[in-house]
Every structure is written in structure tokens, then in C-alpha cells.
Write a protein that holds these residues in place. Structure first.
Motif, PDB file in Angstrom:
ATOM      1  N   VAL A  14      54.273 107.742 -14.214  1.00  0.00           N
ATOM      2  CA  VAL A  14      53.857 106.541 -13.937  1.00  0.00           C
ATOM      3  C   VAL A  14      54.922 105.631 -14.150  1.00  0.00           C
ATOM      4  CG1 VAL A  14      52.331 104.408 -14.588  1.00  0.00           C
ATOM      5  CG2 VAL A  14      51.695 106.886 -15.035  1.00  0.00           C
ATOM      6  N   ALA A  15      55.140 104.868 -13.123  1.00  0.00           N
ATOM      7  CA  ALA A  15      56.212 103.829 -12.901  1.00  0.00           C
ATOM      8  C   ALA A  15      55.852 102.446 -12.777  1.00  0.00           C
ATOM      9  CB  ALA A  15      56.949 103.965 -11.420  1.00  0.00           C
ATOM     10  N   TYR A  16      56.343 101.756 -14.001  1.00  0.00           N
ATOM     11  CA  TYR A  16      56.001 100.437 -14.153  1.00  0.00           C
ATOM     12  C   TYR A  16      57.031  99.304 -13.723  1.00  0.00           C
ATOM     13  CZ  TYR A  16      52.566 102.317 -17.573  1.00  0.00           C
ATOM     14  OH  TYR A  16      51.666 102.968 -18.302  1.00  0.00           O
ATOM     15  N   ARG A  17      56.464  98.328 -13.049  1.00  0.00           N
ATOM     16  CA  ARG A  17      57.297  97.360 -12.127  1.00  0.00           C
ATOM     17  C   ARG A  17      56.855  96.099 -12.760  1.00  0.00           C
ATOM     18  NH1 ARG A  17      60.286 101.216 -12.382  1.00  0.00           N
ATOM     19  NH2 ARG A  17      61.204 101.873 -10.395  1.00  0.00           N
ATOM     20  N   TYR A  18      57.544  95.168 -13.217  1.00  0.00           N
ATOM     21  CA  TYR A  18      57.302  93.947 -13.193  1.00  0.00           C
ATOM     22  C   TYR A  18      58.071  92.760 -12.233  1.00  0.00           C
ATOM     23  CZ  TYR A  18      57.333  88.956 -15.517  1.00  0.00           C
ATOM     24  OH  TYR A  18      57.260  87.688 -15.552  1.00  0.00           O
ATOM     25  N   PHE A  19      57.064  92.030 -11.524  1.00  0.00           N
ATOM     26  CA  PHE A  19      57.794  91.031 -10.427  1.00  0.00           C
ATOM     27  C   PHE A  19      56.912  89.935 -10.486  1.00  0.00           C
ATOM     28  CE2 PHE A  19      54.370  93.617  -8.366  1.00  0.00           C
ATOM     29  CZ  PHE A  19      53.767  92.941  -7.570  1.00  0.00           C
ATOM     30  N   THR A  20      57.360  88.701  -9.999  1.00  0.00           N
ATOM     31  CA  THR A  20      56.742  87.487  -9.876  1.00  0.00           C
ATOM     32  C   THR A  20      56.888  86.914  -8.391  1.00  0.00           C
ATOM     33  OG1 THR A  20      57.361  87.257 -12.206  1.00  0.00           O
ATOM     34  CG2 THR A  20      56.927  85.160 -10.957  1.00  0.00           C
ATOM     35  N   THR A  21      55.859  86.370  -8.027  1.00  0.00           N
ATOM     36  CA  THR A  21      55.829  85.363  -6.989  1.00  0.00           C
ATOM     37  C   THR A  21      55.741  84.010  -7.184  1.00  0.00           C
ATOM     38  OG1 THR A  21      53.582  85.709  -6.273  1.00  0.00           O
ATOM     39  CG2 THR A  21      54.630  87.269  -5.583  1.00  0.00           C
ATOM     40  N   GLU A  22      55.676  83.085  -6.187  1.00  0.00           N
ATOM     41  CA  GLU A  22      55.782  81.934  -6.457  1.00  0.00           C
ATOM     42  C   GLU A  22      54.110  81.383  -6.970  1.00  0.00           C
ATOM     43  OE1 GLU A  22      56.005  79.639  -2.892  1.00  0.00           O
ATOM     44  OE2 GLU A  22      58.186  80.176  -2.931  1.00  0.00           O
ATOM     45  N   ARG A  23      53.288  82.387  -6.842  1.00  0.00           N
ATOM     46  CA  ARG A  23      51.888  82.015  -7.401  1.00  0.00           C
ATOM     47  C   ARG A  23      51.320  82.953  -8.685  1.00  0.00           C
ATOM     48  NH1 ARG A  23      47.794  81.687  -2.372  1.00  0.00           N
ATOM     49  NH2 ARG A  23      46.333  80.857  -4.285  1.00  0.00           N
ATOM     50  N   ARG A  24      52.075  83.997  -8.956  1.00  0.00           N
ATOM     51  CA  ARG A  24      51.746  84.739 -10.100  1.00  0.00           C
ATOM     52  C   ARG A  24      52.491  85.770 -10.473  1.00  0.00           C
ATOM     53  NH1 ARG A  24      45.332  86.962  -9.953  1.00  0.00           N
ATOM     54  NH2 ARG A  24      45.167  86.559 -12.238  1.00  0.00           N
ATOM     55  N   SER A  25      52.462  86.082 -11.863  1.00  0.00           N
ATOM     56  CA  SER A  25      53.500  87.184 -12.076  1.00  0.00           C
ATOM     57  C   SER A  25      52.681  88.505 -12.557  1.00  0.00           C
ATOM     58  CB  SER A  25      53.795  87.030 -13.711  1.00  0.00           C
ATOM     59  OG  SER A  25      54.630  85.777 -13.894  1.00  0.00           O
ATOM     60  N   PHE A  26      53.120  89.771 -11.962  1.00  0.00           N
ATOM     61  CA  PHE A  26      52.434  90.681 -12.066  1.00  0.00           C
ATOM     62  C   PHE A  26      53.369  92.006 -12.870  1.00  0.00           C
ATOM     63  CE2 PHE A  26      51.711  88.880  -8.251  1.00  0.00           C
ATOM     64  CZ  PHE A  26      50.420  88.847  -7.754  1.00  0.00           C
ATOM     65  N   ILE A  27      52.273  92.911 -13.248  1.00  0.00           N
ATOM     66  CA  ILE A  27      52.940  94.149 -13.670  1.00  0.00           C
ATOM     67  C   ILE A  27      52.131  95.218 -13.097  1.00  0.00           C
ATOM     68  CG2 ILE A  27      53.233  95.737 -15.980  1.00  0.00           C
ATOM     69  CD1 ILE A  27      53.261  93.421 -17.803  1.00  0.00           C
ATOM     70  N   VAL A  28      52.889  96.263 -12.342  1.00  0.00           N
ATOM     71  CA  VAL A  28      52.095  97.278 -11.680  1.00  0.00           C
ATOM     72  C   VAL A  28      52.618  98.654 -12.270  1.00  0.00           C
ATOM     73  CG1 VAL A  28      53.898  97.339  -9.941  1.00  0.00           C
ATOM     74  CG2 VAL A  28      51.856  98.180  -9.413  1.00  0.00           C
ATOM     75  N   ALA A  29      51.417  99.377 -12.202  1.00  0.00           N
ATOM     76  CA  ALA A  29      51.621 100.946 -12.705  1.00  0.00           C
ATOM     77  C   ALA A  29      51.436 101.595 -11.414  1.00  0.00           C
ATOM     78  CB  ALA A  29      50.627 101.110 -13.670  1.00  0.00           C
TER      79      ALA A  29
END
Length: 562
Positions: free
Chosen positions: A73-88
Motif C-alpha cells: 500500500v502506497a500512501y500519498r498526501y497532497f493538497t489542491t486549492e479546494r481540499r487536502s487528501f490522503i490516498v492509499a
């Protein structure tokens, strides 16, 4: 700006999960300069003829790059202008299903990849069922590789019908279907010029706009993670508030002991606070000394169940099959304790959802089973209180996780068999089979279909593990009730105060013969019971009851039946 969204990508192997997320990161300019440079260099020696291989941003293991598949499982954190995300980003290969389940356990939304050329596959259905099992309620189906399907609207609509059938079968509430091409970027971050017939949002826009409703449960509860005792003047109970709010001065119940106390103080970090709410890690000090340890639960919910028997839906992840009678360590909330799988009710057919009878469960299969714990603990249905309804089974030798699952039903005291008449009630297991598993040396009980017996009911007098006479008396010392059985029928249920020795065999509520042969024996037995203490309870039962008279041990396949 919307709050943080935790989501998972899943589906069958090579459906393009890593490529999809990699494309989002690349198009959204969310890479450092050295990451982008490394991606371009690595892509030149890959299998895409020098074109950018976006999956390399997620697949970091050497074995993943060699095989072209995701393993861990690869976890990544990223942010756009409208929201923050953590994806697995999770693996699609069946061999690594357990890794996918780990990712699903943290997610609020699932992006299910479907190959436009192959449609909905068995592994797609398995991942969808696992996500539903883990409590995920929001789904985005990304029909990928539309470029290879010549951006066909007819093919997209055909797959959408299959997804609609799955939505109805699993009662999914929030479903969005988007046609995409992860390699070409169609409908990933920008609208596709190749599919003018699709009028919906892009995948990234859908992720940004999804609203996750927070479920506060039915009141406050906090599983105790640690007892904090820095000195003799302070004793606090630490944990995370899982539901509701708690305030200073509030009255709480401590489970499983069912003691009550008031909140003296609340510490959030190292600061005093008048109140704490769900999601906060706190230290709660009570106004009096009560029995609280790791695994206890502080709550204001009056109906929070305490039980040792639960029905659970589980995903089996061990190489060795699950069999009835196998014992494990069970982790639920902050408590770990021994447990045994008493009965397998059925396994789920991944394709149809049909419930199939099964004597054992293989790797990556989903099943419903009855689990008995070594002691009563606070436990609730997953749909009501998530933290008290999710569990894992751990192999007692290897300490590997064998299964994960959720509690579907908590069996309470009302599920136990009993005799009843005019307010008189006596519990008992006299007509139930006791099983001893030879391999695991564990005694278990098989429940009867009838749990309530009343005057006039016909009762069984023979089974695999018992053989009673047609005429006998049952006395329950704990409930002060006597049951008169005549010709395999309950003639009467009376108070023990009104019972007199009849000359017939006398049994207890478990089916053990009582050594009562006269009125004098009966009076002596009752007198000794009235003076019973915890210290002499075992000696009392050894003196007055005998197992072998009506209960027996026989061999039957994997069990000794007692």
C-alpha cells in the motif's frame, strides 16, 4: 475549502490505479522538481516507449517496478486549492488482498477502477465487497482505459449497467461513475475532448466536492488505552473520544464493570478543558476510585452492550483455512483477548453475493461466523459504533493477522435458553450440545433452535451428547425454579420453594445429574447452597453434581462431542 478526505484506489490487477493517482499528482503540479526529473528519467527505461509512466510515482518497490504491479500500500498526501487528501494506492492482485484491506480500513471513499476492455471482474467485486464491509459509503467508479475502447459511449453505458446492479445488490448509497483514461489524462483533472457525450465532473473535481457526513454515533464513549498514574495524587484514563462529547461533571458508566462515576477533570494534551469531543485524545480523571484498566470503556450510553458472543462478517486472510473451533487472539477497540470461531454460518459468493454453506473458509473469502470471546467485553454492532464493532483475529503462534471483520450482531443474555411461566424464569443449557474440539482442546456449545420453553412444550431427551429419561425434574438453584418434565413434556414450572422431592431423577439446568435421592438430600443441598461463597462454589458442585450420568463423550469427525 472542504476538510481532509481519506480515500483508497482499488480494483483488479492492471486496471491502472497507480497510473491514475500518478497522473493527478503530475497534472496538479504537486511534484518537487527532483521528483519530476526522476520520473522522466525512469520512464525512458520502462515499458511505455519513453512516454511518462505515472505509476512510478506510487510503485516504489523494486519488485513492483520489475513486475509492473502494485504489491504494498502506497500512501500519498497532497493538497489542491479546494481540499487536502490522503490516498492509499492498493494492490489489485488477489495474492495481496490483505494489503488492500489494510488500506480500506482507513478510507472514507473508494475509487474503484474498472478496465473498459474487460469490464467488472471477480477481483473488482471482491474489493468492492471489502470496502463495503469496512464501512466505506462513498464510491467513485472510474471506468479506465477508455482510449483503448475508442472512447465508446455504448461500452461505458454497458459497464454502468453492471455497476448499477452491484449498487443495488450491496445497497450502496453514494455512487458516481466517470469514464477516464489514466495514461492520456481524459477526465482525470480536465474534461476530455474525446468524450463530449459525458457531461459530469472530472475525477479530481468529484473528489474535491464529495461531502463526507460525520457520524457521531449514539452518545459518548471512549475505549481506555492507558491508565496514567504519574504520582499518588493523580489517576487519569487516556484514550481517544470515538463518539459524542464529554464534559466536566458528567456522569459516566465504566464497562464492563458497570460502575458509575463523575468526570472530575479533562486534559486535552497538557491543558485543562471543560469539554472534549470525537477525535480528540484526552485524559479523563474521575471523582472516585473505580476499576478501570486498558480495554475498559467510559460511556454515557445506557444501552451499550456487554457480551462474549458476537456474529461477525470477516475477510479471511491466512494461507491456512479457517475451521470451526479454531482459536485466536481477538483485537477489538483497545482490548486483546482469546476467542474461538464456534460456527461458520456461510461464505459469500464473490460473483453473486449468494450465501453458501461452508465447513471451512479459504484465503480471501468473506464469511459470516459466530465468535465466542473468553470474557464479556463492551462490543457493539459496527453500524452503530464503529470502533467497538471492528475486529481482527490474530494467530496465537505466529502473531500474523488471520482475518479482519465487523460485528453484525451482539448476542445478549436474552438469546440464552430459558424456562418461563407466570414471571418465573430459569436459564439453562440442558437441551444443547456441548462440543469439544480435539485439535484445539476447546469446549463450545451449539445453540438449539428453540430458546424459550414453556408449560406444555415437548422437549428432546436424546441427542449426540445427552440422553435423559422421559420423566425427571430440573432444579435451578441460581433462579430458584423447578421444572417438572413428564413423558418428554414440561408439566409445570414452579418456584423452588414449592418443590418437593418426587422420587424421579433430579438434574441441574446444564444437564448434570444431581446426587439427590431423598427429601433429606434435597434439604441438605438447598441449605448448603444458601451458605455458598465464592471460595466453596467449586467444591459444592463437585459434591452434588455428576457429569457422566446423562452427558457423554463420543467421537464425530473433528470433534469429541460431550
Amino acid at each position: 475549502m472542504n476538510g481532509l478526505l481519506k480515500f483508497i484506489t482499488c480494483g483488479s490487477v492492471d486496471d491502472g490505479k497507480s497510473t491514475l493517482i500518478g497522473h493527478i499528482l503530475y497534472d496538479s503540479k504537486l511534484l518537487y522538481a527532483d521528483q519530476e526529473k526522476a520520473l522522466l528519467l525512469d520512464s525512458k527505461v520502462g515499458s511505455r516507449g519513453g512516454e511518462i509512466d505515472y505509476s512510478l510515482l506510487l510503485d516504489g518497490l523494486m519488485a513492483e517496478r520489475e513486475q509492473g504491479i502494485t504489491i504494498d500500500v502506497a500512501y500519498r498526501y497532497f493538497t489542491t486549492e479546494r481540499r487536502s487528501f490522503i490516498v492509499a494506492d492498493t494492490p489489485g492482485h488477489e495474492e495481496y488482498t490483505r494489503n488492500m484491506a489494510v488500506g480500506a480500513s482507513f478510507a472514507q471513499l473508494a475509487v474503484i477502477l474498472v478496465d473498459a476492455k474487460q469490464g467488472v471482474l471477480v477481483q473488482t467485486r471482491r474489493h468492492l465487497r471489502i470496502c463495503s464491509l469496512m464501512g466505506i459509503r462513498h464510491f467513485i467508479f472510474a471506468v479506465n482505459k477508455m482510449d483503448l475502447a475508442e472512447y465508446s459511449q455504448e461500452r461505458f453505458e454497458e459497464i454502468s449497467k453492471s455497476i448499477a446492479a452491484l449498487k443495488e445488490e450491496l445497497s450502496l448509497r453514494h455512487v458516481t461513475i466517470i469514464p477516464v483514461s489514466a495514461t492520456q489524462g481524459d477526465n482525470v483533472t480536465v474534461k476530455s475532448e474525446h468524450m463530449p457525450w459525458y457531461q459530469g465532473e472530472t475525477l479530481l473535481a468529484s473528489l474535491e466536492q464529495t461531502e463526507i457526513t460525520k457520524e457521531d454515533g449514539n452518545g459518548f464513549y471512549m475505549p481506555v488505552q492507558r491508565v496514567c498514574r504519574p504520582d499518588h495524587e493523580f489517576r487519569g484514563f487516556q484514550g481517544q473520544v470515538e463518539s459524542g462529547t464529554v464534559s466536566a461533571g458528567q456522569s459516566l458508566t465504566i464497562l464492563p464493570g458497570n460502575e458509575t462515576a463523575k468526570v472530575k477533570s479533562i486534559l486535552v494534551g497538557d491543558r485543562l478543558s471543560d469539554q472534549a469531543s470525537a477525535g480528540q485524545a484526552v485524559t479523563i480523571q474521575l471523582d472516585r476510585e473505580v476499576d478501570v484498566s486498558r480495554g475498559s470503556v467510559l460511556t454515557d450510553q445506557e444501552q451499550l452492550p456487554v457480551s462474549k458472543d458476537v456474529k461477525a462478517s470477516i475477510l479471511w486472510m491466512d494461507d491456512a483455512p479457517l475451521k470451526e473451533g479454531n482459536d485466536y487472539l481477538l483485537k477489538l477497540g483497545t482490548r486483546m483477548l482469546p476467542a474461538v470461531v464456534k460456527r461458520i454460518d456461510y461464505r459469500v459468493d464473490i460473483n453473486t453475493g449468494e450465501h453458501l454453506p461452508a465447513k471451512e473458509i479459504g484465503k480471501n473469502e468473506i464469511a459470516s461466523c459466530l465468535i465466542e470471546l473468553s470474557q464479556k467485553i463492551p462490543v457493539d454492532e459496527f453500524k452503530r459504533n464503529k470502533t467497538l464493532g471492528e475486529l481482527i483475529l490474530i494467530d496465537r503462534v505466529s502473531h500474523m493477522t488471520s482475518a479482519c471483520g465487523v460485528v453484525e450482531h451482539v448476542e445478549g443474555d436474552e438469546d440464552k435458553p430459558y424456562f418461563e411461566k407466570d414471571g418465573l424464569r430459569a436459564g439453562g443449557y440442558i437441551f444443547e450440545e456441548f462440543y469439544f474440539n480435539l485439535e484445539n482442546a476447546f469446549l463450545s456449545r451449539q445453540k438449539t433452535k428453540e430458546i424459550t420453553y414453556r408449560q406444555g412444550d415437548f422437549v428432546p431427551v436424546s441427542g449426540d451428547s445427552f440422553l435423559y429419561p422421559g420423566y425427571f425434574d430440573v432444579i435451578s438453584l441460581d433462579d430458584s425454579v423447578a421444572v417438572l418434565v413428564r413423558n418428554q413434556t414440561i408439566q409445570d414450572i414452579i418456584s423452588l420453594d414449592d418443590y418437593g422431592y418426587t422420587g424421579l431423577p433430579v438434574l441441574d439446568e446444564r444437564g448434570f445429574a444431581l446426587k439427590i435421592r431423598s427429601t433429606e438430600d434435597l434439604l441438605n443441598c438447598l441449605a448448603e447452597y444458601k451458605n455458598l461463597t465464592p471460595d466453596n462454589k467449586i467444591a459444592f458442585h463437585n459434591k452434588w453434581s455428576k457429569f457422566e450420568t446423562y452427558r457423554r463423550i463420543v467421537c464425530n469427525e473433528n470433534f469429541w462431542i460431550i
